[in-house]
Scaffold this active site. Structure first.
Site, PDB file in Angstrom:
ATOM      1  N   CYS A 167       0.804  -1.220   0.000  1.00  0.00           N
ATOM      2  CA  CYS A 167       0.000   0.000   0.000  1.00  0.00           C
ATOM      3  C   CYS A 167       0.840   1.275   0.000  1.00  0.00           C
ATOM      4  O   CYS A 167       0.295   2.377  -0.065  1.00  0.00           O
ATOM      5  CB  CYS A 167      -0.953  -0.014   1.188  1.00  0.00           C
ATOM      6  SG  CYS A 167      -1.938  -1.514   1.268  1.00  0.00           S
ATOM      7  N   HIS A 307      -2.387   8.247   6.008  1.00  0.00           N
ATOM      8  CA  HIS A 307      -2.655   6.926   5.439  1.00  0.00           C
ATOM      9  C   HIS A 307      -4.030   6.451   5.895  1.00  0.00           C
ATOM     10  O   HIS A 307      -4.828   5.989   5.084  1.00  0.00           O
ATOM     11  CB  HIS A 307      -1.562   5.948   5.874  1.00  0.00           C
ATOM     12  CG  HIS A 307      -1.649   4.613   5.211  1.00  0.00           C
ATOM     13  ND1 HIS A 307      -1.589   4.460   3.841  1.00  0.00           N
ATOM     14  CD2 HIS A 307      -1.800   3.368   5.724  1.00  0.00           C
ATOM     15  CE1 HIS A 307      -1.688   3.169   3.535  1.00  0.00           C
ATOM     16  NE2 HIS A 307      -1.827   2.493   4.664  1.00  0.00           N
ATOM     17  N   THR A 311      -8.148   0.886  10.019  1.00  0.00           N
ATOM     18  CA  THR A 311      -7.842  -0.291  10.832  1.00  0.00           C
ATOM     19  C   THR A 311      -7.572   0.164  12.269  1.00  0.00           C
ATOM     20  O   THR A 311      -6.981   1.229  12.484  1.00  0.00           O
ATOM     21  CB  THR A 311      -6.618  -1.063  10.305  1.00  0.00           C
ATOM     22  OG1 THR A 311      -5.491  -0.199  10.296  1.00  0.00           O
ATOM     23  CG2 THR A 311      -6.880  -1.579   8.906  1.00  0.00           C
ATOM     24  N   PRO A 312      -8.016  -0.599  13.248  1.00  0.00           N
ATOM     25  CA  PRO A 312      -7.845  -0.175  14.646  1.00  0.00           C
ATOM     26  C   PRO A 312      -6.397   0.135  15.018  1.00  0.00           C
ATOM     27  O   PRO A 312      -6.111   1.166  15.627  1.00  0.00           O
ATOM     28  CB  PRO A 312      -8.399  -1.364  15.434  1.00  0.00           C
ATOM     29  CG  PRO A 312      -9.422  -1.977  14.519  1.00  0.00           C
ATOM     30  CD  PRO A 312      -8.832  -1.826  13.142  1.00  0.00           C
ATOM     31  N   GLU A 318      -0.353   5.700  13.468  1.00  0.00           N
ATOM     32  CA  GLU A 318      -0.034   6.892  12.674  1.00  0.00           C
ATOM     33  C   GLU A 318      -0.126   8.159  13.526  1.00  0.00           C
ATOM     34  O   GLU A 318       0.669   9.084  13.350  1.00  0.00           O
ATOM     35  CB  GLU A 318      -0.949   6.997  11.463  1.00  0.00           C
ATOM     36  CG  GLU A 318      -0.551   8.116  10.517  1.00  0.00           C
ATOM     37  CD  GLU A 318      -1.267   8.071   9.190  1.00  0.00           C
ATOM     38  OE1 GLU A 318      -0.833   8.793   8.258  1.00  0.00           O
ATOM     39  OE2 GLU A 318      -2.265   7.327   9.057  1.00  0.00           O
ATOM     40  N   LYS A 339      -9.269   8.406   2.464  1.00  0.00           N
ATOM     41  CA  LYS A 339      -9.753   7.038   2.252  1.00  0.00           C
ATOM     42  C   LYS A 339     -11.177   6.864   2.780  1.00  0.00           C
ATOM     43  O   LYS A 339     -11.849   5.898   2.431  1.00  0.00           O
ATOM     44  CB  LYS A 339      -8.826   6.018   2.918  1.00  0.00           C
ATOM     45  CG  LYS A 339      -7.492   5.808   2.208  1.00  0.00           C
ATOM     46  CD  LYS A 339      -6.710   4.683   2.878  1.00  0.00           C
ATOM     47  CE  LYS A 339      -5.349   4.477   2.200  1.00  0.00           C
ATOM     48  NZ  LYS A 339      -4.399   5.567   2.511  1.00  0.00           N
ATOM     49  N   HIS A 344      -9.622   2.201   0.090  1.00  0.00           N
ATOM     50  CA  HIS A 344      -8.170   1.997   0.053  1.00  0.00           C
ATOM     51  C   HIS A 344      -7.773   1.456  -1.309  1.00  0.00           C
ATOM     52  O   HIS A 344      -8.100   0.324  -1.669  1.00  0.00           O
ATOM     53  CB  HIS A 344      -7.766   1.027   1.153  1.00  0.00           C
ATOM     54  CG  HIS A 344      -6.292   0.963   1.402  1.00  0.00           C
ATOM     55  ND1 HIS A 344      -5.359   1.579   0.591  1.00  0.00           N
ATOM     56  CD2 HIS A 344      -5.573   0.345   2.387  1.00  0.00           C
ATOM     57  CE1 HIS A 344      -4.161   1.347   1.053  1.00  0.00           C
ATOM     58  NE2 HIS A 344      -4.255   0.600   2.141  1.00  0.00           N
ATOM     59  N   PHE A 404       1.798  -3.449   3.868  1.00  0.00           N
ATOM     60  CA  PHE A 404       2.197  -4.759   4.356  1.00  0.00           C
ATOM     61  C   PHE A 404       3.677  -4.979   4.052  1.00  0.00           C
ATOM     62  O   PHE A 404       4.205  -4.503   3.047  1.00  0.00           O
ATOM     63  CB  PHE A 404       1.373  -5.854   3.677  1.00  0.00           C
ATOM     64  CG  PHE A 404      -0.034  -5.994   4.200  1.00  0.00           C
ATOM     65  CD1 PHE A 404      -0.504  -5.217   5.236  1.00  0.00           C
ATOM     66  CD2 PHE A 404      -0.891  -6.927   3.644  1.00  0.00           C
ATOM     67  CE1 PHE A 404      -1.793  -5.350   5.716  1.00  0.00           C
ATOM     68  CE2 PHE A 404      -2.193  -7.075   4.107  1.00  0.00           C
ATOM     69  CZ  PHE A 404      -2.647  -6.287   5.146  1.00  0.00           C
TER      70      PHE A 404
END
Length: 416
Positions: A167, A307, A311-312, A318, A339, A344, A404
């Site tokens: 990503c 970004h 996600t939790p 970040e 996003k 995404h 990732f």
């Protein structure tokens, strides 16, 4: 490496919010989501039934015969590249535009590559046998196909690089393009990224690893960065292209300049293949590297396009990164999570979000983050939920991308 100044002279995109830059920018400012319920027959059996399909299908733009020879990801790339090339004031190939093709490069990314071509041809192999597999399958599915097709289209011979960093890939394309120009290897580079992975296998895989949101409510409300109800990202598709030039080259031809690439930073977490370092140390190194690269005072950063995938773990990490790198000044920085509207875009995310960052600087207006009803108390940031005016004068904005494998890329753009 020289300190050659690198500027942005053209932009192009196709994504779930809009089929070009103008429509996308209008949509982002209006807080318009591009996330929809999937209508494909296969979607009914999927654990996730929503995604961000692009707003304008390639069939409405590309020649039908040419499109059949391209994976969907490369189709997006060529559509965005055509807009960016024309926006920069060029027509035809590099030589037809009066450029030396040996001094025009490509740094264009994909996180996954031609996955739809790969999987559809595998289905053909199983159902109809090896003789029915397309002879074009390999040049369509290879990750560097979008970059190669941009190079072929415009006669760009300096280099055709393809960073593949999940990503973070699209932003890494911008960083590599900046390096090409600074190293004296090119005067003009088409940079960015693309992705087209809305297919049963990637959706099932992302869902099973608990990365995708499984919220089955109103699709436009599911992508919700920093909200306490967030439960994963929404898969999107699309591409973004920037035309980068040395400042000297752009000024010599009288080009319109949108912004300057002040600094770039790249790092790796070396922590986990999928989860970010919970303390955000890797991302912090990328941001600090970008600030050092451009000799940038953190106090000049007025805006961050984060970004922020929803996600939790990632959203919290970040926030920690921004506090670690910007210090007390972070309270004066307006943060946006686009996003929330695009979903995404994986390998295309960093490129499209770079465009949003540049437009925010150019118009002095940060786009909103939608669906933020209850901000996570662990995220202590000033997040715009409505369009927010940015200061006048010389200002800078940061675009973050993480992927990732622990890939981290930060790019700082400056007004000009």
């Amino acid at each position: 490496m020289s300190r050659t100044r690198v500027v942005v002279t053209g932009m192009g995109t196709t994504n779930p919010v809009g089929g070009d830059v103008a429509t996308t920018w209008e949509g982002l400012q209006a807080g318009r989501s591009g996330v929809r319920r999937l209508t494909d027959d296969w979607a009914e059996s999927m654990p996730v039934k929503i995604a961000g399909r692009i707003a304008v299908e390639p069939s409405e733009i590309l020649d039908r015969v040419k499109a059949r020879r391209l994976d969907r990801s490369a189709q997006f790339a060529l559509i965005a590249a055509a807009e960016a090339w024309a926006d920069a004031g060029f027509e035809g190939t590099a030589s037809e535009a009066g450029l030396d093709g040996d001094r025009v490069g490509v740094a264009f990314a994909s996180g996954i590559g031609g996955v739809t071509t790969l999987l559809s041809n595998y289905d053909t192999l199983l159902e109809k046998g090896p003789r029915r597999v397309s002879p074009l399958a390999v040049p369509m599915l290879m990750p560097n196909a979008p970059a190669a097709n941009i190079s072929l289209t415009y006669g760009a011979r300096a280099a055709a690089q393809t960073p593949v960093s999940a990503c973070a890939s699209g932003a890494e394309g911008v960083a590599l393009a900046t390096d090409q120009i600074r190293l004296g290897r090119a005067d003009v580079v088409l940079a960015g990224g693309t992705e087209a992975a809305i297919h049963p296998l990637p959706i099932a895989a992302f869902a099973n690893m608990m990365a995708l949101s499984k919220n089955d409510g109103d699709p436009t409300t599911v992508s919700r960065p920093w909200d306490t109800a967030r439960d994963g990202f929404v898969l999107g598709e699309g591409a973004g292209v920037l035309v980068l030039e040395s400042l000297e080259h752009a000024q010599a031809r009288g080009a319109r300049i949108y912004a300057e690439v002040l600094g770039t930073g790249i790092s790796a977490d070396a922590h986990d293949i999928a989860q970010p370092d919970p303390a955000g140390r890797g991302g912090s190194r990328a941001i600090s590297g970008a600030l050092r690269d451009g000799d940038i005072d953190p106090a000049s950063i007025v805006h961050v396009n984060a970004h922020a995938t929803s996600t939790p773990q990632g959203d919290i990490a970040e926030g920690l990164m921004l506090h670690a790198t910007l210090g007390a000044h972070v309270d004066q920085v307006v943060v946006s999570g686009t996003k929330s509207m695009t979903g995404h875009l994986l390998g295309g995310a960093g490129a499209v979000e770079s465009i949003a960052t540049i437009k925010a600087l150019h118009h002095r207006l940060a786009p909103p983050t939608i669906n933020l009803d209850h901000q996570d108390p662990q995220v202590e940031l000033d997040i715009a939920t409505k369009p927010r005016e940015l200061p006048t004068g010389d200002i800078a904005a940061l675009n973050n991308s993480f992927g990732f494998g622990g890939a981290n890329v930060a790019v700082v753009f400056g007004s000009i």
